[in-house]
Scaffold this motif. Structure first.
Motif, mmCIF file in Angstrom:
data_model
loop_
_atom_site.group_PDB
_atom_site.id
_atom_site.type_symbol
_atom_site.label_atom_id
_atom_site.label_comp_id
_atom_site.label_asym_id
_atom_site.label_seq_id
_atom_site.Cartn_x
_atom_site.Cartn_y
_atom_site.Cartn_z
ATOM 1 N N ILE A 8 -17.811 27.767 -3.500
ATOM 2 C CA ILE A 8 -16.468 27.239 -3.230
ATOM 3 C C ILE A 8 -16.478 25.719 -3.246
ATOM 4 C CG2 ILE A 8 -14.640 27.078 -1.497
ATOM 5 C CD1 ILE A 8 -14.714 29.736 -2.906
ATOM 6 N N GLN A 9 -17.514 25.128 -2.676
ATOM 7 C CA GLN A 9 -17.621 23.668 -2.685
ATOM 8 C C GLN A 9 -17.774 23.142 -4.108
ATOM 9 O OE1 GLN A 9 -20.915 23.421 0.122
ATOM 10 N NE2 GLN A 9 -19.607 22.392 1.624
ATOM 11 N N MET A 10 -18.568 23.821 -4.940
ATOM 12 C CA MET A 10 -18.726 23.406 -6.333
ATOM 13 C C MET A 10 -17.399 23.495 -7.081
ATOM 14 S SD MET A 10 -21.579 22.170 -7.267
ATOM 15 C CE MET A 10 -21.125 22.206 -8.985
ATOM 16 N N LEU A 11 -16.644 24.558 -6.811
ATOM 17 C CA LEU A 11 -15.331 24.705 -7.439
ATOM 18 C C LEU A 11 -14.432 23.539 -7.063
ATOM 19 C CD1 LEU A 11 -13.663 26.683 -9.205
ATOM 20 C CD2 LEU A 11 -12.830 27.701 -7.071
ATOM 21 N N GLY A 12 -14.592 23.053 -5.836
ATOM 22 C CA GLY A 12 -13.804 21.918 -5.367
ATOM 23 C C GLY A 12 -14.101 20.631 -6.104
ATOM 24 N N PHE A 13 -15.270 20.523 -6.734
ATOM 25 C CA PHE A 13 -15.594 19.350 -7.548
ATOM 26 C C PHE A 13 -15.274 19.580 -9.031
ATOM 27 C CE2 PHE A 13 -18.301 18.430 -3.857
ATOM 28 C CZ PHE A 13 -18.012 17.093 -3.674
ATOM 29 N N PHE A 14 -15.362 20.833 -9.488
ATOM 30 C CA PHE A 14 -15.099 21.148 -10.900
ATOM 31 C C PHE A 14 -13.612 21.042 -11.242
ATOM 32 C CE2 PHE A 14 -13.691 24.318 -13.968
ATOM 33 C CZ PHE A 14 -14.503 24.073 -15.072
ATOM 34 N N LEU A 15 -12.770 21.615 -10.403
ATOM 35 C CA LEU A 15 -11.349 21.733 -10.728
ATOM 36 C C LEU A 15 -10.604 20.403 -10.856
ATOM 37 C CD1 LEU A 15 -10.235 24.855 -8.646
ATOM 38 C CD2 LEU A 15 -10.330 24.635 -11.146
ATOM 39 N N PRO A 16 -10.837 19.396 -9.980
ATOM 40 C CA PRO A 16 -10.060 18.162 -10.108
ATOM 41 C C PRO A 16 -10.190 17.487 -11.471
ATOM 42 C CG PRO A 16 -11.066 18.252 -7.946
ATOM 43 C CD PRO A 16 -11.635 19.391 -8.729
ATOM 44 N N ALA B 1 -7.516 11.430 -5.502
ATOM 45 C CA ALA B 1 -6.544 11.064 -6.530
ATOM 46 C C ALA B 1 -6.446 12.147 -7.602
ATOM 47 C CB ALA B 1 -6.933 9.720 -7.159
ATOM 48 N N TYR B 2 -7.602 12.658 -8.044
ATOM 49 C CA TYR B 2 -7.590 13.703 -9.067
ATOM 50 C C TYR B 2 -6.880 14.953 -8.566
ATOM 51 C CZ TYR B 2 -11.073 11.260 -11.993
ATOM 52 O OH TYR B 2 -11.740 10.373 -12.805
ATOM 53 N N THR B 3 -7.142 15.316 -7.302
ATOM 54 C CA THR B 3 -6.529 16.518 -6.747
ATOM 55 C C THR B 3 -5.023 16.356 -6.609
ATOM 56 O OG1 THR B 3 -8.557 17.115 -5.549
ATOM 57 C CG2 THR B 3 -6.488 18.070 -4.761
ATOM 58 N N MET B 4 -4.582 15.214 -6.106
ATOM 59 C CA MET B 4 -3.151 14.982 -5.939
ATOM 60 C C MET B 4 -2.415 15.169 -7.266
ATOM 61 S SD MET B 4 -0.477 14.266 -4.163
ATOM 62 C CE MET B 4 -1.101 13.737 -2.570
ATOM 63 N N SER C 113 -10.338 17.418 9.230
ATOM 64 C CA SER C 113 -11.803 17.358 9.157
ATOM 65 C C SER C 113 -12.351 18.332 8.121
ATOM 66 C CB SER C 113 -12.404 17.681 10.533
ATOM 67 O OG SER C 113 -11.993 18.978 10.961
ATOM 68 N N MET C 114 -11.536 19.286 7.686
ATOM 69 C CA MET C 114 -11.998 20.289 6.735
ATOM 70 C C MET C 114 -12.317 19.686 5.370
ATOM 71 S SD MET C 114 -9.444 23.478 7.679
ATOM 72 C CE MET C 114 -7.959 22.474 7.594
ATOM 73 N N SER C 115 -11.717 18.547 5.045
ATOM 74 C CA SER C 115 -11.953 17.919 3.741
ATOM 75 C C SER C 115 -13.383 17.429 3.586
ATOM 76 C CB SER C 115 -10.989 16.738 3.556
ATOM 77 O OG SER C 115 -11.226 15.733 4.530
ATOM 78 N N GLU C 116 -14.103 17.275 4.688
ATOM 79 C CA GLU C 116 -15.500 16.854 4.618
ATOM 80 C C GLU C 116 -16.400 17.975 4.116
ATOM 81 O OE1 GLU C 116 -16.604 15.421 8.437
ATOM 82 O OE2 GLU C 116 -15.044 13.864 8.505
ATOM 83 N N GLU C 117 -15.940 19.209 4.227
ATOM 84 C CA GLU C 117 -16.734 20.360 3.801
ATOM 85 C C GLU C 117 -16.303 20.891 2.437
ATOM 86 O OE1 GLU C 117 -19.393 21.577 5.351
ATOM 87 O OE2 GLU C 117 -19.209 19.975 6.852
ATOM 88 N N ILE C 118 -14.995 20.984 2.223
ATOM 89 C CA ILE C 118 -14.456 21.553 0.979
ATOM 90 C C ILE C 118 -13.331 20.658 0.488
ATOM 91 C CG2 ILE C 118 -13.292 23.527 -0.073
ATOM 92 C CD1 ILE C 118 -14.576 25.305 2.027
ATOM 93 N N ASN C 119 -13.354 20.318 -0.791
ATOM 94 C CA ASN C 119 -12.299 19.478 -1.347
ATOM 95 C C ASN C 119 -10.964 20.210 -1.351
ATOM 96 O OD1 ASN C 119 -13.744 17.100 -1.900
ATOM 97 N ND2 ASN C 119 -14.578 17.971 -3.774
ATOM 98 N N ALA C 120 -9.903 19.443 -1.205
ATOM 99 C CA ALA C 120 -8.566 19.998 -1.004
ATOM 100 C C ALA C 120 -8.102 20.902 -2.137
ATOM 101 C CB ALA C 120 -7.561 18.855 -0.823
ATOM 102 N N VAL C 121 -8.584 20.668 -3.362
ATOM 103 C CA VAL C 121 -8.082 21.402 -4.529
ATOM 104 C C VAL C 121 -8.263 22.910 -4.379
ATOM 105 C CG1 VAL C 121 -10.257 21.262 -5.818
ATOM 106 C CG2 VAL C 121 -8.090 21.436 -7.059
#
Length: 475
Positions: free
Chosen positions: A226-234, A386-389, A430-438
């Motif tokens: 899930i964390q990796m997906l949070g970096f791939f998708l943006p 910025a990418y996620t927004m 604080s959840m954004s420190e573990e998983i990106n918002a996307v």
């Protein structure tokens, strides 16, 4: 500080300024069409260079390098995989985007969904793009601090001034040609740096594998799926709906040039991103105490390459960051002029006025970007926000405008608001420190877009999205 590095950087900056001055002439940039879309005259090679340099800026050579340094090369390929998948999808959009030739993404949204969607889209684009511009300032400031006695803060100020000058001067013509040259130089510098670092410092491929931390050898680099997906998708979402990409394709000399340029973009990205992954991962054991943001550029400054190659690497990286920042400043100015100012009924619309307003808008956005950069701890953190927004609020609506006739204005507005609000809420928690918002905000945006569209009536359900009227040329 090495004299060779300083000389190369000064020469490079002088060349960029000269190009900016050349394209600032009234003969080269006579109206708003020239300023924003380069008169729709860019040939395929220049278009390839500007597509590449626009996307592969501070977010790759600093933010992406940070990720690879922290999580390893295999995870880095997953991280950057969003870029390559996005380019492949962009190839199939290129012809349609060039044919429609909109100044901005919100203009496309109005053609399909109406003025309210255009205004809301403009606000979201500006929020995201000011953030992207902000971390270009920071990235260039890092390089200044490595080469000169300037501190990172002082370097950021100097970089902001140079980026603003290039954007205010020749517009897209200036930026496109500096992009073309910068992409060529940085590709050579990165490839040469890999050669020298791996032969002289790492000791070959076998030594590289042996020295790499076992924790950095997995495909996730210690992250969950899930964390990796949070970096791939943006990265994937941004490149697919990026206004800068669409503007450059619209500025192509022809539809064929637009398609050809996306192919060059794909292979050019391999030549730049591949070395970034190798250098950043090697830096994890060559420089275990360096700041992660500096993983690649510090190799050029700290003697791991010959002075000339190191100088080219630093100057090329600096140039990529500068031109990327100029591109996003220029794009923001187009939004302000065409999507906000010219929407007021009492404002007289003409291309000369668009040029003047565009230049003043660049200056205003630059100031806001410098303020924003103070609130994020690293380039990677600001990059993901910025990418996620942009990716969750704008890209799904853009794709719906182009390909889904059932999408409605109410659905578009709901999707943009839901995606944007969820991104902000998650980022502040604080959840954004573990998983990106996307990972959370994209499903919310899609459910809102699709769900509301299915239960509301679309006044244009039976029509294709048509280009919005071009700006009048009346004086």
């Amino acid at each position: 500080m090495q004299t060779t590095h300083v000389v190369i950087l000064v020469v490079y900056i002088a060349l960029m300024i000269a190009i900016g001055i050349w394209f600032s002439r009234s003969k080269a940039v006579s109206d708003g069409d020239d300023f924003v879309l380069a008169g729709r005259s860019l040939p395929a090679p220049v278009l390839t260079g500007t597509l590449l340099a626009t996307f592969v800026g501070s977010g790759s050579i600093i933010g992406g390098a940070n990720f690879v340094y922290s999580h390893g090369p295999l995870a880095g390929f997953v991280f950057f995989g969003g870029t390559f998948l996005g380019i492949i999808c962009l190839y199939f959009l290129a012809t349609k985007v060039r044919r429609m030739s909109h100044y901005t993404i919100p203009q496309l949204l109005e053609a399909r969904f109406g003025k309210r969607v255009r205004v809301l889209g403009t606000v979201i684009v500006l929020v995201a793009y000011i953030g992207i511009t902000a971390y270009q300032f920071t990235g260039a400031g890092y390089i200044f601090s490595l080469i000169t006695p300037l501190s990172p803060v002082q370097g950021t100020i100097v970089a902001a001034l140079l980026i603003t000058f290039l954007a205010m001067g020749g517009g897209l013509k200036s930026v496109a040609w500096t992009d073309f040259f910068s992409a060529f130089v940085v590709a050579i510098a990165l490839i040469a740096s890999v050669f020298f670092v791996f032969i002289n410092d790492v000791g070959g491929w076998g030594s590289y594998v042996n020295q790499l931390d076992p924790a950095l050898r997995s495909i996730t680099g210690g992250l969950t799926s899930i964390q990796m997906l949070g970096f791939f998708l943006p990265l994937f979402l941004l490149i697919l709906g990026d206004q800068n990409m669409h503007q450059r394709l619209a500025a192509a000399k022809s539809e064929r040039a637009a398609r050809t340029a996306t192919i060059g973009f794909f292979f050019g990205a391999i030549l730049i991103i591949g070395p970034i992954i190798l250098l950043a991962s090697a830096s994890s054991f060559l420089q275990p105490d360096v700041t992660a943001d500096m993983a690649v550029i510090s190799l050029g400054a700290n003697g791991y390459t010959p002075a000339g190659i190191g100088g080219m690497l630093l100057a090329g990286a600096f140039a990529l960051i500068i031109t990327t920042g100029s591109s996003y400043l220029l794009s923001c100015s187009g939004n302000i002029v065409h999507d906000l100012v010219f929407q007021f009924k009492h404002v007289k619309v003409d291309k000369r006025r668009a040029l003047v307003l565009g230049r003043w808008s660049v200056l205003g956005v630059a100031v806001l970007a410098y303020v924003m950069v103070q609130f994020f701890p690293s380039v990677l953190a600001l990059q993901m926000y910025a990418y996620t927004m942009y990716g969750v609020s704008i890209t799904p609506v853009v794709l719906a405008a182009l390909f889904w006739k059932r999408a409605t204005p109410a659905g578009a507005i709901s999707g943009m608001i839901a995606g944007g609000l969820m991104t902000v809420i998650w980022q502040l928690s604080s959840m954004s420190e573990e998983i990106n918002a996307v990972v959370v905000s994209l499903p919310v945006a899609l459910v809102a877009l699709i769900g509301v569209s299915l239960v509301t009536k679309n006044p244009k359900a039976d029509t294709e999205a048509e280009p919005a009227p071009t700006v009048s040329t009346s004086a």
